[in-house]
Structures are given as structure tokens and as C-alpha cells.
Design an enzyme around this catalytic site. Sequence first.
Site, PDB file in Angstrom:
ATOM      1  N   LYS A  68       0.412 -39.487 -18.380  1.00 26.03           N
ATOM      2  CA  LYS A  68      -0.045 -38.205 -17.842  1.00 26.03           C
ATOM      3  C   LYS A  68       0.361 -37.054 -18.766  1.00 26.03           C
ATOM      4  CE  LYS A  68       0.263 -35.706 -13.399  1.00 26.03           C
ATOM      5  NZ  LYS A  68       0.884 -35.783 -12.060  1.00 26.03           N
ATOM      6  N   SER A 107      -1.920 -34.557  -8.404  1.00 25.66           N
ATOM      7  CA  SER A 107      -2.278 -34.062  -9.719  1.00 25.66           C
ATOM      8  C   SER A 107      -2.580 -35.168 -10.727  1.00 25.66           C
ATOM      9  CB  SER A 107      -1.165 -33.161 -10.271  1.00 25.66           C
ATOM     10  OG  SER A 107       0.044 -33.859 -10.427  1.00 25.66           O
ATOM     11  N   SER A 110       1.555 -36.460  -5.731  1.00 30.53           N
ATOM     12  CA  SER A 110       0.630 -36.589  -6.851  1.00 30.53           C
ATOM     13  C   SER A 110       0.422 -37.999  -7.387  1.00 30.53           C
ATOM     14  CB  SER A 110       1.070 -35.670  -8.002  1.00 30.53           C
ATOM     15  OG  SER A 110       0.947 -34.327  -7.626  1.00 30.53           O
TER      16      SER A 110
END
Length: 470
Positions: free
Chosen positions: A81, A156, A180
Site C-alpha cells: 500500500k 482505505s 481500512s
Amino acid sequence: MTTRVHAFRDDAIGDLDSVGVAAAVAAGTISAREATEAVIARAEALDPVLDAIQTRDFDRALAASEHPAHGILGGVPSFVKDNTAVAGLPTDQGSLAVRSRPATSDAPFTEQLRAVGLGVLGKTAMPEFGWNASAEWATLPPTRNPWHTEHSAGGSSGGAAALVASGVVTIAHANDGGGSIRIPAAACGLVGLKPTRDRVVPAAEAASMPVDVVSNGVVTRTVRDTAHFLAGTQRFRAPAALRPLGLVEGPSDRRLRIGLVLDSVTGHPTDDGCRAAVLATVERLTALGHDVVEVPVPGDAVRFMHAFKHYWSLLAFSTQHFGRHVMHSPDFDRRLTDPLTQGLARRFVRNAWRTPAAIRTLKRSEHLYQQAFDDVDLILSPTLGYVTPRLGHLSPAVDFDVLFERLVQYAAFTPLNNASGGPAISLPLEQTPDGRPVGVHFSAVHGDEQTLLELAYELEADRPFARIQD
């Protein structure tokens, strides 16, 4: 009109999961390079639709695949990420305000991820600084949900979830500061486990947080992939303060007492789709011999939600005003942050006096959370307050006050595990009539990922998770 898209094809990895790819590499049936080449081809074919990749590092990944790591998932290609450092790549936090220089070294968690055996092909897309529960931007194309391309992939870790759900990769790094990992897992039909605080290497930003709410992990399509990854992390670093966790390989014969929570304390009842998914899960659990009983939301939930919303705003304020120092990014330009970051920062300023009490409330949540498991083994709830919305519903371009309330209602169930540090998992157990995945959420007491995984295996075996390629 919505469209379902996927990257599954007759190549080196086919429809294997991570454990299957690692086994094929170990047996010599395929090479790690062939697996990496297959993933790159899939990414190049599908990412123009999904917009899930932030930074590509394909050439280095191919070179590294010639000598793959020998961890439990050795030779399996993956992505990290965009808020976690990878040597040689920028860490832009999903924001136009950040133009970081390539990292000189891996973050500690990236080292742990590589030790499990995963190869890194680049960075996945995420909403700015991870504040949003949908991977959307005010001025850029959104990350699309491969099950329904006009709908959100969650956030996210939305880019990671879109790549795994679509079959581009079998596993991808995700992290969770308010849901997330679990939110995009629910939106994209994946397994999303948020580990107990300190089960894996802490996030780099944890040391500067008054309350560490961030846990690293992965999103996967199968329970065994998540179980193998977590076991591999423990071989790299086993935390002394938690009960040991080895490889969980299947369901247990133990029958559980499971607490049921259907509605959050946001003032909005759970929508029909999420409520129906949880009630259907209750029927399955009962048929499997488990005992399900209604329980209250753990602790002083109303006070907790007020505290968490304030803390969310505090973190955004710190980023907006001290971004150069917080992210060690001399090129940070706060004039370019999106309306959500700016709105959260303004919200904090109006309520700054609440900070000491909010932090005390969040720290106290750990004890109250533990008490909730005095009479039950797990707690069952929806993962989300409402089913995956269409793109635009959670866009930063929406009026801040409207968007903030939508986000609070959407991510109503997940933040308690972040502040308290307790583990939780979202499982893809149901779907809406139009084929959108609906996640169901299970929480456990600190250190008890084993019970979560054992039950997940049992539910997966009872009725296999829906596959996007079917």
C-alpha cells in the site's frame, strides 16, 4: 450500467490462491518468475479499468523473482500500500500534496512481508492519507470495484482489494486505522483480518500517535491465505506479550458462544442488506451448532464514537499543518490536500479542547473491550453500516459535513477494534440481489486470532465464498 471485470485466465497462476502458487513454485511446477510475469500481464490488462495501482515496479520485481524468498508464501507476487515504505519507491500517501523521494530502505513491516516470501511489484492506490473509506479523489479517477465497476472498492486499502478481488494478485498488503482492511474486504468480497495490536510489526507512524490505531495485514480470497500469511509473520517476529500463534489450518470442533450486535450507535440503523447478511449468518451458525445471543455494543459506545471522530480529525489536522515533519516529506504542499483532509482539520480546530478527554476515552476502550468477552467467545456484527455505495457517494468532492456523516454511518462498526487493539475479521458471506458482496464481521479478545480463523474456515467450508469469475 455496472460491469463485472476480472483478470483470471489460463496462465501460470490460473485460479490458484497464494498457498497454491507458493506450493507450485516450491514443487517446480512453475517458477516465481512465471508467476510474476502472469501477474504483470494481468495488471497491465485490467488496471486501466480499475485504477488500483499507484506505482509500478515491474522490472525490479522480475529481477528479484529469479531468487525468490523462502518464506511460507515464497515466490508469490504482491503489492504494498502507498503509505508504507518500499526501498526505491516513493510513498505518496495517495495525495497530490505529497511528492516524496524514493525511500532509502524498507519500512519494518515491508521487511516482515518480504520475510513471508512475497515479492513486491509496486504500490497500490489509496485515498488521501487513508482518511476516506472509499478510494476516491476530488480530481482524479477513482479505484473501481471489480464486482460492480460503478461502485466503491472501499478504503482505505481500496487498491489492494480491487487487485485481489479481480484476480490480478492473490494477496496484497493492507492496513487498518479505522477499518481500512475490513471495509474494502467487505466491499470486494474478500477475507480481511485486522490482527491484534502488536501481532505484526507496528506501522512506522505508530510511535508518534497518542493512541496506536493502525494494524498492518493483508486482503485475500481464501481463509488459508490469511492464516498462512499471519503464521509467516510470527516466524519473523513473535510478540512476547501475546499468546503464540502458529499456522491455523482448519476449523475446530469447539462450539462457540457468539454475541450479536446488529445496530451501531451512530443514530442510523443498519441497512437492510447488511442486516439480512448478519441474520443469515446467525442461521448458519446456529445450524452448525454455535450459540448466538444478543449483546450490547461493548463499553460506552456513544462516548467512544465521539472520541474516535475527534481523533480522526486530530490526525488530519496534524498532517495538514505539520505534514513535512510527520511524513518527512520536504515537498509536502498543504495547499494541494483534498477537501476531506481540510474539512477534518477545520473540525479539529473547532473542538481542540476535547482532545485530552478523547484520548483518555480511546485508551480506556481496551479494558472495556476485553470485558465484552467475559461471557462470549466472539462478537458478530455487520462490517459496514450499509452496503457498498456507488462511486461519488463518498467522494471528497461532496460537501464536507454531508460526507463526514456518510462516512461515520458507513464505517460504524470497525473503529472500536482499532482503538482497543482487538482483532477482527470481515468475511464475504453474502451478496446483494445485484451481486455486490456483503461482509460480515467477527471480533475476538486480544490475541485470539486462532478462534477467528477457525470459524472462518468452518464458514468457508460450509458454503464456499462467491467467485468473481463464475
